[in-house]
Structure formats: C-alpha cells, structure tokens
Design a protein around this motif. Structure first.
Motif: not given
Length: 153
Positions: A121-122, A124
C-alpha cells in the motif's frame, strides 16, 4: 520468456543464413524492449536483475542509490523502473514519487524484503504501479514488466 533464436528469425523473415549475412549491414533486428532503471543497493541483487533483464531483451540501467538514479535518468528515456524501497541515503520511496512525476507512463515497480500488505500500500501510495516482495520471482517480474499496467495516477 525467451527471445526468438536465430533459426526462428530466419524462418520468420524467409532468409537463409547466406542472405542474412549479406543483409546484416543493411538491416539489424534489434531485440531491445525498452530501458529499465534498476535501483538496488545490493551489488549481487543488482547484477542478477541486470543479467535477467538483458537476457529478456531489455536495456538495463543499473544504479546503487536514489541519487545515482536521478542523475542517470536526467537525459535518458525510461520505460520502466525497479526500485528497492529501502536505500542508503535518500530513500527509494522518495525516488518513486519523483520518478512517477517525471515518467508518468512508465511501469514503476517497488521491491522490498519487507513484503507485507502495508508495504505494498505504501509503494502504491508513492506512485508505484506494482509491488513485488524479495526474493523476486522471475516470472512475476517478467509479467510486471510486460504489463501495460494502467495505474490510478
């Protein structure tokens, strides 16, 4: 994930060996698929990636830090980048954001040994199209590079 052999190229072009030699000065079949920036601080991992990419027909541009990467792409086109998230000095995370701004159409792949959902997530969130955990799977990397991934940037 291999490129055509000389025989396969001969068959597809309809030229025999002698004709190919005669035309070699006129026409060269270039197998380069695109320039790929490789940002990896571990020399062994960087060399493995370079060999893999070159074998697949890409033009690897290997560097060991974010600072080297920014210098290397100043006057160079980049079709894709493989960026280690944790680099000495300026982080790979910062580099990914800058690369996304400069090369919005390039495939940007974040990699890290810390491969969990939060890291994905980081990456992206920083502009990466894809995240791959280490050790890198050659099949997954090949698919990522060949994808015309449409990101949400």
């Amino acid at each position: 994930m291999s490129l055509p052999t000389t025989e396969e190229l001969s068959l597809s072009t309809g030229l025999d060996t002698n004709e190919r030699k005669e035309r070699s000065d006129e026409l060269r079949v270039e197998a380069v698929r695109g320039a790929v920036l490789v940002v990896e601080d571990d020399p062994t991992h960087r060399e493995i990636l370079v060999e893999m990419l070159a074998g697949w027909g890409y033009e690897p541009l290997p560097v060991g830090s974010a600072e080297e990467a920014e210098f290397a792409v100043r006057n160079k086109r980049m079709d894709a980048a493989i960026v280690d998230v944790f680099l000495p000095g300026r982080s790979g995370a910062t580099l990914m954001s800058r690369l996304r701004e400069r090369f919005p159409q390039s495939v940007l792949i974040g990699v890290s040994a810390m491969s969990d959902a939060a890291m994905a997530r980081k990456c992206k969130g920083l502009g990466a199209d894809l995240f791959i955990g280490k050790p890198l799977s050659p099949e997954r990397l090949a698919e990522a590079l060949q994808s015309k991934h449409t990101s949400w940037h």
